[in-house]
Every structure is written in C-alpha cells, then in structure tokens.
Design a protein around this motif. Structure first.
Motif, PDB file in Angstrom:
ATOM      1  N   ARG A  15       0.988  -1.311  -0.139  1.00  0.00           N
ATOM      2  CA  ARG A  15      -0.020   0.082   0.024  1.00  0.00           C
ATOM      3  C   ARG A  15       1.022   1.287   0.018  1.00  0.00           C
ATOM      4  O   ARG A  15       0.479   2.358  -0.710  1.00  0.00           O
ATOM      5  CB  ARG A  15      -0.946   0.145   1.296  1.00  0.00           C
ATOM      6  CG  ARG A  15      -2.105  -0.968   1.017  1.00  0.00           C
ATOM      7  CD  ARG A  15      -3.080  -0.899   2.117  1.00  0.00           C
ATOM      8  NE  ARG A  15      -4.291  -1.768   1.909  1.00  0.00           N
ATOM      9  CZ  ARG A  15      -5.118  -2.064   2.600  1.00  0.00           C
ATOM     10  NH1 ARG A  15      -5.265  -1.473   3.787  1.00  0.00           N
ATOM     11  NH2 ARG A  15      -6.377  -3.025   2.257  1.00  0.00           N
ATOM     12  N   LYS A  16       2.060   1.146   0.906  1.00  0.00           N
ATOM     13  CA  LYS A  16       2.772   2.216   0.710  1.00  0.00           C
ATOM     14  C   LYS A  16       3.255   2.584  -0.652  1.00  0.00           C
ATOM     15  O   LYS A  16       3.453   3.799  -1.072  1.00  0.00           O
ATOM     16  CB  LYS A  16       4.266   1.977   1.615  1.00  0.00           C
ATOM     17  CG  LYS A  16       4.451   3.022   2.747  1.00  0.00           C
ATOM     18  CD  LYS A  16       5.624   2.856   3.448  1.00  0.00           C
ATOM     19  CE  LYS A  16       6.264   1.303   4.029  1.00  0.00           C
ATOM     20  NZ  LYS A  16       7.112   1.279   4.693  1.00  0.00           N
ATOM     21  N   ALA A  37      -4.408  19.739  -2.195  1.00  0.00           N
ATOM     22  CA  ALA A  37      -5.064  19.357  -3.340  1.00  0.00           C
ATOM     23  C   ALA A  37      -4.452  18.153  -3.773  1.00  0.00           C
ATOM     24  O   ALA A  37      -5.003  17.108  -4.002  1.00  0.00           O
ATOM     25  CB  ALA A  37      -4.726  20.447  -4.563  1.00  0.00           C
ATOM     26  N   LEU A  38      -2.979  17.861  -3.697  1.00  0.00           N
ATOM     27  CA  LEU A  38      -2.583  16.779  -3.878  1.00  0.00           C
ATOM     28  C   LEU A  38      -2.861  15.424  -3.037  1.00  0.00           C
ATOM     29  O   LEU A  38      -3.232  14.327  -3.392  1.00  0.00           O
ATOM     30  CB  LEU A  38      -0.743  16.969  -3.647  1.00  0.00           C
ATOM     31  CG  LEU A  38       0.058  15.823  -3.832  1.00  0.00           C
ATOM     32  CD1 LEU A  38      -0.449  15.058  -5.255  1.00  0.00           C
ATOM     33  CD2 LEU A  38       1.498  16.003  -3.619  1.00  0.00           C
ATOM     34  N   SER A  39      -3.094  15.805  -1.514  1.00  0.00           N
ATOM     35  CA  SER A  39      -3.514  14.779  -0.668  1.00  0.00           C
ATOM     36  C   SER A  39      -4.845  14.310  -0.828  1.00  0.00           C
ATOM     37  O   SER A  39      -5.126  13.092  -1.082  1.00  0.00           O
ATOM     38  CB  SER A  39      -3.461  15.461   0.802  1.00  0.00           C
ATOM     39  OG  SER A  39      -2.064  15.607   1.403  1.00  0.00           O
ATOM     40  N   LYS A  40      -5.792  15.395  -1.253  1.00  0.00           N
ATOM     41  CA  LYS A  40      -7.027  15.175  -1.683  1.00  0.00           C
ATOM     42  C   LYS A  40      -7.382  14.309  -2.999  1.00  0.00           C
ATOM     43  O   LYS A  40      -8.028  13.146  -2.844  1.00  0.00           O
ATOM     44  CB  LYS A  40      -7.862  16.398  -1.904  1.00  0.00           C
ATOM     45  CG  LYS A  40      -9.485  16.256  -1.932  1.00  0.00           C
ATOM     46  CD  LYS A  40      -9.971  17.752  -1.849  1.00  0.00           C
ATOM     47  CE  LYS A  40     -11.606  17.637  -2.023  1.00  0.00           C
ATOM     48  NZ  LYS A  40     -11.982  18.938  -2.217  1.00  0.00           N
ATOM     49  N   ARG A  41      -6.654  14.652  -3.975  1.00  0.00           N
ATOM     50  CA  ARG A  41      -6.609  14.039  -5.225  1.00  0.00           C
ATOM     51  C   ARG A  41      -5.998  12.640  -5.070  1.00  0.00           C
ATOM     52  O   ARG A  41      -6.679  11.486  -5.395  1.00  0.00           O
ATOM     53  CB  ARG A  41      -5.605  14.731  -6.332  1.00  0.00           C
ATOM     54  CG  ARG A  41      -5.565  14.108  -7.552  1.00  0.00           C
ATOM     55  CD  ARG A  41      -6.968  14.601  -8.140  1.00  0.00           C
ATOM     56  NE  ARG A  41      -6.873  14.237  -9.723  1.00  0.00           N
ATOM     57  CZ  ARG A  41      -7.213  15.038 -10.605  1.00  0.00           C
ATOM     58  NH1 ARG A  41      -7.763  16.115 -10.376  1.00  0.00           N
ATOM     59  NH2 ARG A  41      -7.133  14.638 -11.795  1.00  0.00           N
ATOM     60  N   ILE A  54      -4.750   9.420   6.103  1.00  0.00           N
ATOM     61  CA  ILE A  54      -4.244  10.435   5.788  1.00  0.00           C
ATOM     62  C   ILE A  54      -2.857  10.446   6.023  1.00  0.00           C
ATOM     63  O   ILE A  54      -1.816  10.793   5.387  1.00  0.00           O
ATOM     64  CB  ILE A  54      -5.014  11.726   6.268  1.00  0.00           C
ATOM     65  CG1 ILE A  54      -6.419  11.970   5.583  1.00  0.00           C
ATOM     66  CG2 ILE A  54      -4.280  13.112   5.883  1.00  0.00           C
ATOM     67  CD1 ILE A  54      -6.565  11.944   4.289  1.00  0.00           C
ATOM     68  N   PRO A  55      -2.261  10.069   7.365  1.00  0.00           N
ATOM     69  CA  PRO A  55      -1.090  10.113   7.566  1.00  0.00           C
ATOM     70  C   PRO A  55      -0.093   9.221   6.691  1.00  0.00           C
ATOM     71  O   PRO A  55       1.088   9.798   6.622  1.00  0.00           O
ATOM     72  CB  PRO A  55      -0.880   9.385   9.092  1.00  0.00           C
ATOM     73  CG  PRO A  55      -2.466   9.664   9.630  1.00  0.00           C
ATOM     74  CD  PRO A  55      -3.207   9.690   8.465  1.00  0.00           C
ATOM     75  N   ASP A  56      -0.772   8.205   6.205  1.00  0.00           N
ATOM     76  CA  ASP A  56       0.162   7.338   5.175  1.00  0.00           C
ATOM     77  C   ASP A  56       0.382   8.362   4.070  1.00  0.00           C
ATOM     78  O   ASP A  56       1.465   8.033   3.381  1.00  0.00           O
ATOM     79  CB  ASP A  56      -0.804   6.120   4.843  1.00  0.00           C
ATOM     80  CG  ASP A  56      -0.580   5.104   5.909  1.00  0.00           C
ATOM     81  OD1 ASP A  56      -0.043   5.374   7.071  1.00  0.00           O
ATOM     82  OD2 ASP A  56      -1.450   4.143   5.986  1.00  0.00           O
ATOM     83  N   ILE A  57      -0.468   8.928   3.690  1.00  0.00           N
ATOM     84  CA  ILE A  57      -0.254   9.794   2.410  1.00  0.00           C
ATOM     85  C   ILE A  57       0.518  11.040   2.434  1.00  0.00           C
ATOM     86  O   ILE A  57       1.536  11.336   1.951  1.00  0.00           O
ATOM     87  CB  ILE A  57      -1.744  10.644   1.967  1.00  0.00           C
ATOM     88  CG1 ILE A  57      -2.724   9.423   1.432  1.00  0.00           C
ATOM     89  CG2 ILE A  57      -1.269  11.317   0.839  1.00  0.00           C
ATOM     90  CD1 ILE A  57      -4.029   9.978   0.958  1.00  0.00           C
ATOM     91  N   ILE A  61       4.333  11.310   0.897  1.00  0.00           N
ATOM     92  CA  ILE A  61       5.077  12.755   0.213  1.00  0.00           C
ATOM     93  C   ILE A  61       6.332  13.055   0.953  1.00  0.00           C
ATOM     94  O   ILE A  61       7.158  13.348   0.097  1.00  0.00           O
ATOM     95  CB  ILE A  61       3.955  13.974   0.517  1.00  0.00           C
ATOM     96  CG1 ILE A  61       2.618  13.696  -0.049  1.00  0.00           C
ATOM     97  CG2 ILE A  61       4.388  15.239   0.208  1.00  0.00           C
ATOM     98  CD1 ILE A  61       1.378  14.545   0.033  1.00  0.00           C
ATOM     99  N   GLU A  62       6.383  12.670   2.084  1.00  0.00           N
ATOM    100  CA  GLU A  62       7.729  13.013   3.035  1.00  0.00           C
ATOM    101  C   GLU A  62       9.092  12.162   2.302  1.00  0.00           C
ATOM    102  O   GLU A  62      10.070  12.639   1.983  1.00  0.00           O
ATOM    103  CB  GLU A  62       7.645  12.914   4.400  1.00  0.00           C
ATOM    104  CG  GLU A  62       6.802  14.057   5.157  1.00  0.00           C
ATOM    105  CD  GLU A  62       7.522  15.346   5.054  1.00  0.00           C
ATOM    106  OE1 GLU A  62       8.808  15.388   4.765  1.00  0.00           O
ATOM    107  OE2 GLU A  62       6.692  16.517   4.666  1.00  0.00           O
ATOM    108  N   THR A  63       8.633  11.093   2.025  1.00  0.00           N
ATOM    109  CA  THR A  63       9.386  10.107   1.556  1.00  0.00           C
ATOM    110  C   THR A  63       9.588  10.464  -0.007  1.00  0.00           C
ATOM    111  O   THR A  63      11.116  10.297  -0.443  1.00  0.00           O
ATOM    112  CB  THR A  63       8.675   8.600   1.469  1.00  0.00           C
ATOM    113  OG1 THR A  63       8.232   8.098   2.593  1.00  0.00           O
ATOM    114  CG2 THR A  63       9.773   7.594   0.917  1.00  0.00           C
TER     115      THR A  63
END
Length: 84
Positions: A15-16, A37-41, A54-57, A61-63
């Motif tokens: 999933r990651k 917007a990126l998180s939502k999309r 949400i924390p996984d998203i 992004i951080e990764t």
C-alpha cells in the motif's frame, strides 16, 4: 498468528508503494500542486483500491521529497513540484 502479521506487513508495504506511485503519477501530470489538493486527489484515486489513511499519504509525500521525486516550490511551504 505470525502468518497473519506477516501478511498485514506485506499489505502495508504494498500500500505504501501504491500511495507513492499514485502521488508520482498525479505530480507527473500536474507538474506543481498544493499539498491539500495533492492529498485530496491522492485520497480519491487510492480510495478506489483501499481506504488510505491521511498520515500514510503525508508520510508518502515526505518519502518522495527525500527521494527527490518531488520538491517544495521556493517561497511556498505548501506547494510541491514534480522533479523530472
């Protein structure tokens, strides 16, 4: 019992990568995008496969920032740009 935890770990790992791949795909198409917007999309697209957290998203992004697939836009703390 150990088998089911191994399976859960494998699913989490998969999933990651799905989350990261989705973000990269979105950013490749859009070039620049605001964090919200990126998180939502990403959430909308990933929801078709599984319910992302949400924390996984955010972690994905951080990764991707660390791996330099995306970068923060100068002068803006919440806008990302795709790095070709």
């Amino acid at each position: 019992m150990a088998e089911s935890s191994d399976v859960l770990k494998a699913v989490d790992e998969d999933r990651k990568y799905v989350i990261q791949a989705t973000i990269v795909r979105i950013m490749k198409a859009r070039k620049t995008m605001k964090n919200q917007a990126l998180s939502k999309r990403s959430f909308q697209q990933i929801s078709q496969r599984f319910a992302p957290k949400i924390p996984d998203i955010k972690k994905a992004i951080e990764t991707l920032l660390e791996k330099e697939y995306i970068e923060r836009v100068d002068g803006s703390k919440d806008t990302f740009a795709y790095v070709a």
